[in-house]
Design a protein around this motif. Structure first.
Motif, PDB file in Angstrom:
ATOM      1  N   ALA A 318       4.273  15.492  20.062  1.00  0.00           N
ATOM      2  CA  ALA A 318       4.258  14.116  19.561  1.00  0.00           C
ATOM      3  C   ALA A 318       2.954  13.783  18.865  1.00  0.00           C
ATOM      4  N   ALA A 319       1.895  14.541  19.137  1.00  0.00           N
ATOM      5  CA  ALA A 319       0.591  14.268  18.530  1.00  0.00           C
ATOM      6  C   ALA A 319       0.486  14.778  17.103  1.00  0.00           C
ATOM      7  N   VAL A 320       1.341  15.711  16.706  1.00  0.00           N
ATOM      8  CA  VAL A 320       1.096  16.477  15.481  1.00  0.00           C
ATOM      9  C   VAL A 320       1.325  15.649  14.212  1.00  0.00           C
ATOM     10  N   TYR A 321       2.544  15.174  13.986  1.00  0.00           N
ATOM     11  CA  TYR A 321       2.845  14.516  12.713  1.00  0.00           C
ATOM     12  C   TYR A 321       2.082  13.204  12.505  1.00  0.00           C
ATOM     13  N   PRO A 322       1.981  12.322  13.514  1.00  0.00           N
ATOM     14  CA  PRO A 322       1.195  11.099  13.289  1.00  0.00           C
ATOM     15  C   PRO A 322      -0.268  11.371  12.959  1.00  0.00           C
ATOM     16  N   THR A 323      -0.869  12.397  13.610  1.00  0.00           N
ATOM     17  CA  THR A 323      -2.276  12.677  13.319  1.00  0.00           C
ATOM     18  C   THR A 323      -2.445  13.315  11.948  1.00  0.00           C
ATOM     19  N   ILE A 324      -1.478  14.093  11.504  1.00  0.00           N
ATOM     20  CA  ILE A 324      -1.543  14.620  10.132  1.00  0.00           C
ATOM     21  C   ILE A 324      -1.512  13.468   9.135  1.00  0.00           C
ATOM     22  N   ASN A 325      -0.606  12.500   9.351  1.00  0.00           N
ATOM     23  CA  ASN A 325      -0.543  11.336   8.462  1.00  0.00           C
ATOM     24  C   ASN A 325      -1.840  10.541   8.490  1.00  0.00           C
ATOM     25  N   ALA A 326      -2.404  10.368   9.687  1.00  0.00           N
ATOM     26  CA  ALA A 326      -3.665   9.628   9.799  1.00  0.00           C
ATOM     27  C   ALA A 326      -4.792  10.359   9.086  1.00  0.00           C
ATOM     28  N   LEU A 327      -4.827  11.679   9.193  1.00  0.00           N
ATOM     29  CA  LEU A 327      -5.872  12.455   8.527  1.00  0.00           C
ATOM     30  C   LEU A 327      -5.694  12.476   7.011  1.00  0.00           C
ATOM     31  N   ILE A 328      -4.459  12.374   6.540  1.00  0.00           N
ATOM     32  CA  ILE A 328      -4.244  12.240   5.095  1.00  0.00           C
ATOM     33  C   ILE A 328      -4.875  10.943   4.596  1.00  0.00           C
ATOM     34  N   VAL A 329      -4.724   9.883   5.377  1.00  0.00           N
ATOM     35  CA  VAL A 329      -5.379   8.619   5.024  1.00  0.00           C
ATOM     36  C   VAL A 329      -6.892   8.797   5.004  1.00  0.00           C
ATOM     37  N   GLU A 330      -7.421   9.540   5.987  1.00  0.00           N
ATOM     38  CA  GLU A 330      -8.867   9.737   6.090  1.00  0.00           C
ATOM     39  C   GLU A 330      -9.427  10.574   4.941  1.00  0.00           C
ATOM     40  N   THR A 331      -8.647  11.517   4.442  1.00  0.00           N
ATOM     41  CA  THR A 331      -9.185  12.512   3.513  1.00  0.00           C
ATOM     42  C   THR A 331      -8.767  12.290   2.068  1.00  0.00           C
ATOM     43  N   THR A 332      -8.067  11.189   1.746  1.00  0.00           N
ATOM     44  CA  THR A 332      -7.665  10.922   0.372  1.00  0.00           C
ATOM     45  C   THR A 332      -8.101   9.522  -0.044  1.00  0.00           C
ATOM     46  N   ASP A 333      -8.323   9.357  -1.310  1.00  0.00           N
ATOM     47  CA  ASP A 333      -8.662   8.056  -1.860  1.00  0.00           C
ATOM     48  C   ASP A 333      -7.425   7.169  -1.899  1.00  0.00           C
ATOM     49  N   SER A 334      -7.610   5.871  -1.735  1.00  0.00           N
ATOM     50  CA  SER A 334      -6.476   4.949  -1.685  1.00  0.00           C
ATOM     51  C   SER A 334      -5.658   4.965  -2.973  1.00  0.00           C
ATOM     52  N   SER A 335      -6.290   5.230  -4.111  1.00  0.00           N
ATOM     53  CA  SER A 335      -5.569   5.249  -5.380  1.00  0.00           C
ATOM     54  C   SER A 335      -4.651   6.460  -5.519  1.00  0.00           C
ATOM     55  N   PHE A 336      -4.893   7.485  -4.699  1.00  0.00           N
ATOM     56  CA  PHE A 336      -4.098   8.712  -4.773  1.00  0.00           C
ATOM     57  C   PHE A 336      -3.143   8.844  -3.585  1.00  0.00           C
ATOM     58  N   ARG A 337      -3.170   7.898  -2.682  1.00  0.00           N
ATOM     59  CA  ARG A 337      -2.497   8.072  -1.407  1.00  0.00           C
ATOM     60  C   ARG A 337      -0.992   8.180  -1.523  1.00  0.00           C
ATOM     61  N   GLY A 338      -0.391   7.395  -2.399  1.00  0.00           N
ATOM     62  CA  GLY A 338       1.054   7.488  -2.565  1.00  0.00           C
ATOM     63  C   GLY A 338       1.485   8.867  -3.015  1.00  0.00           C
ATOM     64  N   ARG A 339       0.781   9.432  -3.993  1.00  0.00           N
ATOM     65  CA  ARG A 339       1.090  10.780  -4.464  1.00  0.00           C
ATOM     66  C   ARG A 339       0.759  11.821  -3.404  1.00  0.00           C
ATOM     67  N   ALA A 340      -0.264  11.553  -2.595  1.00  0.00           N
ATOM     68  CA  ALA A 340      -0.615  12.491  -1.532  1.00  0.00           C
ATOM     69  C   ALA A 340       0.534  12.626  -0.533  1.00  0.00           C
ATOM     70  N   PHE A 341       1.155  11.514  -0.176  1.00  0.00           N
ATOM     71  CA  PHE A 341       2.274  11.587   0.754  1.00  0.00           C
ATOM     72  C   PHE A 341       3.501  12.233   0.109  1.00  0.00           C
ATOM     73  N   SER A 342       3.634  12.098  -1.193  1.00  0.00           N
ATOM     74  CA  SER A 342       4.715  12.787  -1.885  1.00  0.00           C
ATOM     75  C   SER A 342       4.517  14.302  -1.825  1.00  0.00           C
TER      76      SER A 342
END
Length: 416
Positions: A318-342
């Motif tokens: 249960a820890a894996v996917y939410p923390t990956i998503n949280a770390l994507i937020v931490e490691t990407t700029d807000s202007s690129f975040r939508g494409r990062a999740f894609s």
């Protein structure tokens, strides 16, 4: 924001919950459906099940960057509406299919037109205040987990009492609810349609320059592969444990739900722990615990013990996917975040495609119980790579919980 972000989060949570429920109603029972309704013999069932699972996600992985580019240009809400109504129609078509080859074609179109869940995550990521993004994404992860609990239970009951074919009819109706929710209640703000549409090649080039983000894509692919390699085999494995075919749908549905129940229990707690000690450390704990939990499943031969171990595995995974998503937020700029999740979705879908196909082939060559060993070792290797890889080690040190930063800023403002 004129529209409260918490209300938008709640609306999207409900939409993703219904969409995930619809998926879990019918998809886990594909092997039984293909055997009893489409005439696939048991000697070919593992291979056909693997192809039916994997072909949808291959199509989705290839098309996902294109939908992400359109979402950047026209908005994420249109993507929600498009995918919701299209998937509802395709589930309905499955209800009428009797030919296995036509069924595969419909599955391909389901992949090409999918995208409700990733579009929802991207919309939350780009329409939530920066300080609350990690929290909101953690909440969104529970929507899919809750759907994975309810869906197999509904699907098991429907398949048991009304037949596997009717499960697709239930899925069509529930996805239609998701589409209607997206149409009338989802609000998207701060979106500039005059901005130029990005090119997929440029998005990949920009992502490649972000080494921590690329490392996260690799972890996402490896962990998703480890999950999906078992997806088409669990129902078959339950039948091998001695469960009668007439009750296999209901029994496997309960076992499928055990991981989702564990996720609902532990995902919020892992989020709190991650804000205290760092999300990357929680990710390693989840990978190691999930790997050992999978290996332990090799040693049980009754479905009750198997279900209990699946639940224990789920507490850690249960820890894996939410923390990956949280770390994507931490490691990407807000202007690129939508494409990062894609792009994250593409990595996940490629692994989701490969996992069932490899699992189907391994199911022919190996006893299914040995695949739990391979699955557990895959997660342990992923954790080992996090420790050994210099880029990921840097990410672990640099990724700090947002809540601490906000408190520090508030404390400084009070002092000044």
């Amino acid at each position: 924001m004129d529209f409260p972000w918490k209300r938008n989060l709640a609306v999207l949570w409900i939409g993703v919950f219904f969409c995930s429920t619809a998926y879990s109603i019918s998809i886990p029972f594909l092997p039984i459906f293909m055997n009893t309704e489409l005439g696939i013999g048991e000697n070919r069932l593992e291979l056909w099940s693997g192809v039916a699972f994997g072909i949808t996600f291959l199509a989705s992985a290839l098309i996902s960057p294109f939908w992400g580019s359109l979402a950047d240009k026209y908005g994420r809400k249109p993507m929600l509406i498009r995918s919701g109504f299209a998937l509802s129609l395709l589930y309905l078509i499955n209800y009428f299919v009797h030919d296995p080859y036509l069924f595969i074609i419909v599955r391909i179109f389901q992949g090409l037109l999918a995208g409700f869940v990733p579009a929802s995550i991207a919309l939350v990521a780009t329409n939530t205040p920066e300080a609350k993004t990690g929290y909101a994404l953690g909440i969104m992860s529970t929507a899919g987990a809750t759907g994975s609990i309810i869906g197999p239970l509904i699907g098991g009951v429907v398949s048991h009492y009304y037949g596997n074919r009717n499960a697709f009819l239930f899925s069509a109706i529930i996805v239609l609810v998701s589409a209607l929710i997206a149409t009338f209640f989802v609000k998207e703000h701060n979106f500039d349609r005059s901005a130029p549409r990005s090119r997929v090649r440029d998005d990949i080039k920009q992502a490649s320059a972000n080494k921590p983000f690329m490392a996260l894509l690799g972890v996402m692919a490896v962990t998703t592969f480890s999950v999906m390699i078992l997806e088409p085999l669990l129902t078959v494995y339950v039948m091998e444990m001695g469960v009668d075919k007439s009750s296999a749908s209901l029994t496997s549905g309960i076992i499928f739900s055990s991981v989702g129940i564990a996720t609902i229990i532990m995902a919020p707690r892992w989020g709190k722990i991650g804000r205290k000690i760092g999300y990357a450390k929680v990710l390693m704990i989840g990978l190691i615990g999930g790997g050992l939990g999978n290996i332990a499943q090799f040693f049980v031969s009754d479905y009750i013990g198997f279900g209990a171990l699946r639940f224990g595995y789920g507490l850690f995974f249960a820890a894996v996917y939410p923390t990956i998503n949280a770390l994507i937020v931490e490691t990407t700029d807000s202007s690129f975040r939508g494409r990062a999740f894609s792009l994250n979705q593409s990595a996940s879908q490629l692994a989701t495609m490969a996992g069932p196909i490899v699992g189907g082939l391994l199911g022919i060559w190996l006893p299914i119980r040995w695949i739990f060993i391979l699955n557990g070792l895959t997660l342990l290797v992923a954790a080992w790579l996090i420790i050994r890889n210099s880029n990921l080690h840097l990410m672990i040190k640099s990724a700090k919980p947002k809540r601490i930063t906000v408190r520090q800023q508030t404390h400084l403002k009070q002092r000044s």
